[in-house]
Design an enzyme around this catalytic site. Structure first.
Site, PDB file in Angstrom:
ATOM      1  N   ASN A 133       0.875  -1.178   0.000  1.00 41.61           N
ATOM      2  CA  ASN A 133       0.000   0.000   0.000  1.00 41.61           C
ATOM      3  C   ASN A 133       0.915   1.232   0.000  1.00 41.61           C
ATOM      4  OD1 ASN A 133      -1.696   2.119   0.681  1.00 41.61           O
ATOM      5  ND2 ASN A 133      -2.751   1.036   2.336  1.00 41.61           N
TER       6      ASN A 133
ATOM      7  N   ARG B  82      -2.100  -1.514  -3.919  1.00 51.87           N
ATOM      8  CA  ARG B  82      -3.092  -0.441  -3.933  1.00 51.87           C
ATOM      9  C   ARG B  82      -2.698   0.544  -5.030  1.00 51.87           C
ATOM     10  NH1 ARG B  82      -3.482   4.759  -0.102  1.00 51.87           N
ATOM     11  NH2 ARG B  82      -5.534   5.510  -0.726  1.00 51.87           N
TER      12      ARG B  82
ATOM     13  N   HIS C 173     -10.281   6.398  -1.999  1.00 53.20           N
ATOM     14  CA  HIS C 173     -10.385   5.643  -0.743  1.00 53.20           C
ATOM     15  C   HIS C 173     -11.395   4.497  -0.849  1.00 53.20           C
ATOM     16  CE1 HIS C 173      -8.618   9.350   1.362  1.00 53.20           C
ATOM     17  NE2 HIS C 173      -7.722   8.389   1.442  1.00 53.20           N
TER      18      HIS C 173
ATOM     19  N   ARG D  76      -3.580  18.662   2.312  1.00 56.25           N
ATOM     20  CA  ARG D  76      -4.388  19.089   1.160  1.00 56.25           C
ATOM     21  C   ARG D  76      -5.528  20.007   1.596  1.00 56.25           C
ATOM     22  NH1 ARG D  76      -5.244  13.071  -0.987  1.00 56.25           N
ATOM     23  NH2 ARG D  76      -3.607  12.472   0.479  1.00 56.25           N
TER      24      ARG D  76
ATOM     25  N   GLU E 138      -7.323  -1.855   4.706  1.00 56.78           N
ATOM     26  CA  GLU E 138      -7.117  -1.815   3.258  1.00 56.78           C
ATOM     27  C   GLU E 138      -6.307  -3.020   2.788  1.00 56.78           C
ATOM     28  OE1 GLU E 138      -5.515   2.218   3.638  1.00 56.78           O
ATOM     29  OE2 GLU E 138      -6.859   2.876   2.056  1.00 56.78           O
TER      30      GLU E 138
HETATM   31  N1  LIG Z   1      -4.457   9.066  18.444  1.00 53.90           N
HETATM   32  C1  LIG Z   1      -4.629   9.859  17.391  1.00 53.90           C
HETATM   33  N2  LIG Z   1      -5.266  11.046  17.517  1.00 53.90           N
HETATM   34  C2  LIG Z   1      -5.439  11.862  16.472  1.00 53.90           C
HETATM   35  N3  LIG Z   1      -5.026  11.579  15.243  1.00 53.90           N
HETATM   36  C3  LIG Z   1      -4.386  10.422  15.037  1.00 53.90           C
HETATM   37  C4  LIG Z   1      -4.159   9.500  16.093  1.00 53.90           C
HETATM   38  N4  LIG Z   1      -3.499   8.442  15.583  1.00 53.90           N
HETATM   39  C5  LIG Z   1      -3.331   8.695  14.261  1.00 53.90           C
HETATM   40  N5  LIG Z   1      -3.858   9.883  13.932  1.00 53.90           N
HETATM   41  C6  LIG Z   1      -3.869  10.545  12.636  1.00 53.90           C
HETATM   42  O1  LIG Z   1      -4.007   9.615  11.585  1.00 53.90           O
HETATM   43  C7  LIG Z   1      -3.261  10.081  10.462  1.00 53.90           C
HETATM   44  C8  LIG Z   1      -2.845   8.933   9.613  1.00 53.90           C
HETATM   45  O2  LIG Z   1      -3.960   8.175   9.276  1.00 53.90           O
HETATM   46  P1  LIG Z   1      -3.845   6.967   8.258  1.00 53.90           P
HETATM   47  O3  LIG Z   1      -5.201   6.420   8.066  1.00 53.90           O
HETATM   48  O4  LIG Z   1      -2.785   6.041   8.717  1.00 53.90           O
HETATM   49  O5  LIG Z   1      -3.407   7.797   6.994  1.00 53.90           O
HETATM   50  P2  LIG Z   1      -2.660   7.430   5.670  1.00 53.90           P
HETATM   51  O6  LIG Z   1      -3.038   6.017   5.323  1.00 53.90           O
HETATM   52  O7  LIG Z   1      -3.230   8.415   4.706  1.00 53.90           O
HETATM   53  O8  LIG Z   1      -1.212   7.617   5.927  1.00 53.90           O
HETATM   54  C9  LIG Z   1      -2.081  10.819  11.062  1.00 53.90           C
HETATM   55  O9  LIG Z   1      -1.726  11.881  10.245  1.00 53.90           O
HETATM   56  C10 LIG Z   1      -2.617  11.328  12.365  1.00 53.90           C
HETATM   57  O10 LIG Z   1      -3.002  12.662  12.163  1.00 53.90           O
HETATM   58  C1  LIG Z   2      -6.423   8.770  -2.086  1.00 52.71           C
HETATM   59  C2  LIG Z   2      -5.745   9.286  -0.866  1.00 52.71           C
HETATM   60  O1  LIG Z   2      -5.904  10.426  -0.528  1.00 52.71           O
HETATM   61  O2  LIG Z   2      -4.988   8.414  -0.184  1.00 52.71           O
HETATM   62  P1  LIG Z   2      -4.169   8.695   1.170  1.00 52.71           P
HETATM   63  O3  LIG Z   2      -5.165   9.022   2.214  1.00 52.71           O
HETATM   64  O4  LIG Z   2      -3.490   7.366   1.444  1.00 52.71           O
HETATM   65  O5  LIG Z   2      -3.226   9.799   0.892  1.00 52.71           O
HETATM   66 MG   LIG Z   3      -4.572   5.599   4.004  1.00 50.18          MG
END
Ligand SMILES: Nc1ncnc2c1ncn2[C@@H]1O[C@H](COP(=O)(O)OP(=O)(O)O)[C@@H](O)[C@H]1O
Ligand SMILES: CC(=O)OP(=O)(O)O
Ligand SMILES: [Mg+2]
Length: 410
Positions: free
Chosen positions: A8, A104, A193, A252, A395
């Protein structure tokens, strides 16, 4: 038993998992969304790809955790380091008898409406879509190429974030813009997503005991999406042509006036590319509060930092607007579901998003919302007309399941 390696690739991270599907469980038991038992034989993440100091964390159940900090220049370097980690600590991927490697892929455009075995044509199509997902598709392509080079005999499957939204009703998918843009350049709303949504919507149906429900899914991670789902189908979603539209995100902007690009060209001499890059990488919570990670933003807000306090208000206000809008789109809401990093972990964001929506029958029970511990749970009041749920997304499991479906079919 099938073993599937899932990759991913995000904008600056690479999450991966080796899943054993359908056999006797070893490793960590996972809540299988459907079908036979699934377990994780190894998992990990490379964070901060492209930065000076990246981190690789590799975990093998029963054998502990292994961390390595160094610079990972790009997703190819990150994946090579992951393969080295498997080499050092096991399991031995070359001997694993992999049934598939599932990737992904964020943007599948109009071509891809489901999981697809990767060949040269598919890879070229994913590459062509890179301008529509500049933070994601290039990373996805690097991951696929590196995996093909390392495992030329293992089937590679692309699983698309856009596929869940392919049937968006025309009223929701169509931008009111000149016909030539739409017919010649694929200008429409695609939505993203979808891998996470597919998993979460199935779990919601299982919670509610029905698959015809009207559900608002709030995937709040680094990127964030609100989606209106009716009977398992996406009927509206907040991201559009690219993963930039909609909610406020980590880096973003989400929705802005489309005149912004031309205005900043005239007022600040910025090129369209510079504006687009800044809207993708230097906006959102990072621009408002100085950090894209919601945990850091909350810490600053708790210290009284006015920038962080405003950032949180803007984030929640946008969410609330979409929840209201999608209630109108659906006409009736059977559940609201929070998922992904922020949605699963930040009780204050969940409460803030629903504050003032009592008029729609929505709200959280503070005790339930703030109760420690993860997992699938109800956070609305006992007997609430509309249940509000937290359902951790998966995912990687969804990618593995979709990959196997394709392998079995071909
Ligand atoms: N305990 C928490 N409280 C608030 N936000 C959190 C916590 N744990 C993780 N996050 C948030 O989740 C985000 C990442 O989410 P995630 O679904 O893993 O994103 P991605 O797959 O896009 O990297 C981090 O940027 C953080 O802001
Ligand atoms: C599509 C997309 O925004 O993916 P991610 O949250 O992983 O950046
Ligand atoms: Mg993600």
């Amino acid at each position: 038993m099938d073993r599937v390696l899932v990759l991913n690739s995000g904008s600056s991270s690479l999450k991966y998992r080796l899943l054993e599907m359908g056999g006797a469980a070893k490793g960590v038991g996972l809540p299988a969304a459907s079908g036979p038992r699934v377990s994780s034989a190894a998992s990990g993440v490379v964070d901060r790809i492209g930065e000076r100091r990246g981190v690789l964390s590799h975990r093998v159940p029963g054998a502990g955790r292994y961390q390595r900090c160094q610079r990972y220049a790009d997703h190819e370097a990150a994946l090579r380091a992951v393969l080295d980690a498997f080499g050092d600590t096991g399991p031995d991927l070359a001997q694993a008898g992999l049934s598939a490697i599932g990737h992904r892929v964020v943007h599948g455009g109009e071509h891809f409406d489901g999981p697809t075995p990767v060949d040269d044509g598919v890879l070229a199509a994913i590459e062509e879509l890179a301008p529509l997902a500049p933070l994601h598709n290039p990373a996805n392509v690097q991951g696929i190429r590196t995996a093909i080079a390392a495992f030329p005999d293992v089937p590679q499957v692309a699983v698309f974030d856009t596929a869940f939204h392919v049937g968006l009703p025309p009223a929701a998918a169509t931008y009111a813009v000149p016909e030539a843009w739409r017919s010649r350049h694929g200008v429409r709303r695609y939505g993203f997503h979808g891998i996470s949504h597919a998993y979460v919507v199935r779990r919601t149906a299982s919670w509610l005991g029905r698959d015809d429900a009207a559900v608002i899914v709030l995937h709040l991670g680094n990127g964030a999406t609100a989606t209106a789902v009716s009977a398992g189908r996406s009927v509206d979603t907040s991201m559009g042509l690219t993963p930039l539209e909609g909610l406020v995100m980590g880096t973003r902007s989400g929705d802005v006036d489309p005149s912004l690009t031309a205005y900043l060209g005239r007022a600040a001499g910025l090129s369209a590319e510079e504006v687009e890059a800044a809207l993708n990488r230097d906006s959102g919570m990072k621009a408002l509060a100085g950090a894209n990670d919601m945990r850091e933003v909350r810490r600053s807000a708790d210290r009284g930092d006015p920038r962080a306090l405003l950032a949180v208000e803007v984030y929640q206000h946008r969410l609330r607007k979409y929840i209201g809008a999608y209630t109108a789109v659906l006409g009736r809401v059977d559940a609201v579901v929070f998922t992904a990093g922020v949605g699963e972990n930040d009780a204050r964001t969940r409460a803030g998003a629903l504050a003032g929506l009592e008029v729609l029958g929505l709200g959280v029970d503070p005790g339930r919302n703030e109760a420690p511990g993860g997992g699938e749970r109800v956070i609305s009041h006992e007997g609430a007309a509309t249940p509000v749920l937290v359902l951790p997304t998966d995912e990687e499991l969804e990618i593995a399941e979709q990959s196997l479906t394709v392998i079995e079919r071909s």
